[in-house]
Design an enzyme around this catalytic site. Structure first.
Site, PDB file in Angstrom:
ATOM      1  CD  GLU A  96      -2.849   1.410   0.404  1.00 38.28           C
ATOM      2  OE1 GLU A  96      -2.433   1.596  -0.736  1.00 38.28           O
ATOM      3  OE2 GLU A  96      -4.050   1.520   0.729  1.00 38.28           O
ATOM      4  CG  ASP A  97      -0.857   4.836  -1.589  1.00 30.79           C
ATOM      5  OD1 ASP A  97      -1.556   4.243  -0.746  1.00 30.79           O
ATOM      6  OD2 ASP A  97      -1.334   5.679  -2.367  1.00 30.79           O
ATOM      7  CG  ASP A 100      -5.006   9.370   6.740  1.00 26.61           C
ATOM      8  OD1 ASP A 100      -4.550   9.689   7.844  1.00 26.61           O
ATOM      9  OD2 ASP A 100      -5.775  10.112   6.087  1.00 26.61           O
ATOM     10  N   GLY A 102      -6.638   3.945   8.207  1.00 26.54           N
ATOM     11  CA  GLY A 102      -6.552   2.485   8.261  1.00 26.54           C
ATOM     12  C   GLY A 102      -7.816   1.798   7.770  1.00 26.54           C
ATOM     13  CB  THR A 104      -8.229   1.932   2.532  1.00 23.20           C
ATOM     14  OG1 THR A 104      -8.812   3.225   2.420  1.00 23.20           O
ATOM     15  CG2 THR A 104      -8.111   1.291   1.167  1.00 23.20           C
ATOM     16  CG  LEU A 105      -4.355  -2.262   5.715  1.00 23.63           C
ATOM     17  CD1 LEU A 105      -3.854  -2.761   4.372  1.00 23.63           C
ATOM     18  CD2 LEU A 105      -3.187  -1.806   6.567  1.00 23.63           C
ATOM     19  CE  LYS A 128      -2.109  11.300   6.104  1.00 17.94           C
ATOM     20  NZ  LYS A 128      -2.358  12.147   4.916  1.00 17.94           N
ATOM     21  NE  ARG A 162      -2.905   8.212  -9.462  1.00 21.56           N
ATOM     22  CZ  ARG A 162      -3.502   7.857  -8.330  1.00 21.56           C
ATOM     23  NH1 ARG A 162      -2.782   7.455  -7.299  1.00 21.56           N
ATOM     24  NH2 ARG A 162      -4.816   7.898  -8.220  1.00 21.56           N
TER      25      ARG A 162
HETATM   26  P1  IMP Z   1      -7.131   5.386   4.867  1.00 18.24           P
HETATM   27  O1  IMP Z   1      -8.274   4.480   4.504  1.00 18.24           O
HETATM   28  O2  IMP Z   1      -7.603   6.625   5.567  1.00 18.24           O
HETATM   29  O3  IMP Z   1      -6.033   4.700   5.610  1.00 18.24           O
HETATM   30  O4  IMP Z   1      -6.558   5.963   3.542  1.00 18.24           O
HETATM   31  C1  IMP Z   1      -5.789   5.226   2.716  1.00 18.24           C
HETATM   32  C2  IMP Z   1      -5.918   5.691   1.289  1.00 18.24           C
HETATM   33  O5  IMP Z   1      -6.234   7.089   1.174  1.00 18.24           O
HETATM   34  C3  IMP Z   1      -4.571   5.518   0.648  1.00 18.24           C
HETATM   35  O6  IMP Z   1      -4.557   4.297  -0.029  1.00 18.24           O
HETATM   36  C4  IMP Z   1      -4.472   6.692  -0.271  1.00 18.24           C
HETATM   37  O7  IMP Z   1      -4.977   6.323  -1.530  1.00 18.24           O
HETATM   38  C5  IMP Z   1      -5.359   7.752   0.317  1.00 18.24           C
HETATM   39  N1  IMP Z   1      -4.569   8.726   1.095  1.00 18.24           N
HETATM   40  C6  IMP Z   1      -4.515   8.879   2.435  1.00 18.24           C
HETATM   41  N2  IMP Z   1      -3.692   9.870   2.793  1.00 18.24           N
HETATM   42  C7  IMP Z   1      -3.167  10.349   1.631  1.00 18.24           C
HETATM   43  C8  IMP Z   1      -2.203  11.379   1.317  1.00 18.24           C
HETATM   44  O8  IMP Z   1      -1.635  12.070   2.181  1.00 18.24           O
HETATM   45  N3  IMP Z   1      -1.959  11.557  -0.002  1.00 18.24           N
HETATM   46  C9  IMP Z   1      -2.519  10.822  -0.992  1.00 18.24           C
HETATM   47  N4  IMP Z   1      -3.404   9.853  -0.756  1.00 18.24           N
HETATM   48  C10 IMP Z   1      -3.733   9.615   0.547  1.00 18.24           C
HETATM   49 MG    MG Z   2      -4.271   4.048  -2.022  1.00 15.82          MG
END
Ligand code: IMP
Ligand code: MG
Length: 172
Positions: A96-97, A100, A102, A104-105, A128, A162
């Site tokens: 994963e990139d 944040d 979590g 999505t994961l 993050k 990107r």
């Molecule tokens: P989460 O579900 O909040 O953990 O977000 C994860 C997804 O949100 C990542 O796979 C990214 O695609 C996107 N994302 C979260 N933070 C950033 C950021 O700072 N820049 C770009 N994409 C982000």
């Molecule tokens: Mg992503």
């Protein structure tokens, strides 16, 4: 105009990717590893990481997108490309990139579990932590970053940036 403030330089990215690749190669030397990259953000990281692995791996991608706000995850996640290879009884490493909240994961882990893998681990370019909403273990992480929106090296803002080779903080 949005401002781009440098956060992680190319040589720092490269050295951490190489270090994580060495750890993964060592940890999975006796297993059948499948890398599952999360599109679109992870494709740059995954392509660099996989070429530094010294073990045999299979690769696939799934595409997850969250809908709602453009700079934070609303928790509404959908898959627009599903898994295409068999992971049953195999070791899976999610690539994963950035993690944040979590959310999505957590969604992807549950999705992959339904195919009966032997194990699921997580490799993230960026961790993050400030907004984390679920407790998830990141087995391999390259950089812990401060809160703030990052772009480059695969990460986008509204599909832009990107292609930047380094990581920047985007100040809107
Ligand atoms: P989460 O579900 O909040 O953990 O977000 C994860 C997804 O949100 C990542 O796979 C990214 O695609 C996107 N994302 C979260 N933070 C950033 C950021 O700072 N820049 C770009 N994409 C982000
Ligand atoms: Mg992503």
């Amino acid at each position: 105009m949005p401002e781009l403030i440098p956060v992680i330089k190319k040589d720092e990215i490269d050295s951490k990717v190489a270090e994580v690749a060495r750890r993964i190669s060592n940890d999975y030397k006796d297993s059948e590893l499948i890398l599952v990259g999360i599109l679109k953000g992870a494709f740059v990281f995954m392509s660099d990481l996989m070429r530094l692995l010294t073990i045999q791996v299979q690769t696939d991608f799934i595409c997850a997108s969250s809908y709602g706000s453009e700079t934070s995850t609303a928790g509404n996640i959908k898959l627009t490309k599903e898994l295409g290879i068999d992971i049953q009884n195999k070791d899976v490493l999610i690539v994963e990139d950035i993690i944040d909240t979590g959310l999505t994961l957590a969604y992807i882990i549950e999705y992959l579990k339904s195919f009966g893998p032997k194990s699921i681990s997580v490799c993230a370019l960026l961790d993050k932590r400030e907004q984390r909403r679920v407790d998830i273990k990141i087995d391999y992480s390259c950089h812990v970053v401060e809160d703030g929106f990052l772009v480059g090296y695969g990460l986008d803002y509204a599909e832009n940036y990107r292609n930047l080779p380094e990581i920047y903080h985007l100040k809107l």
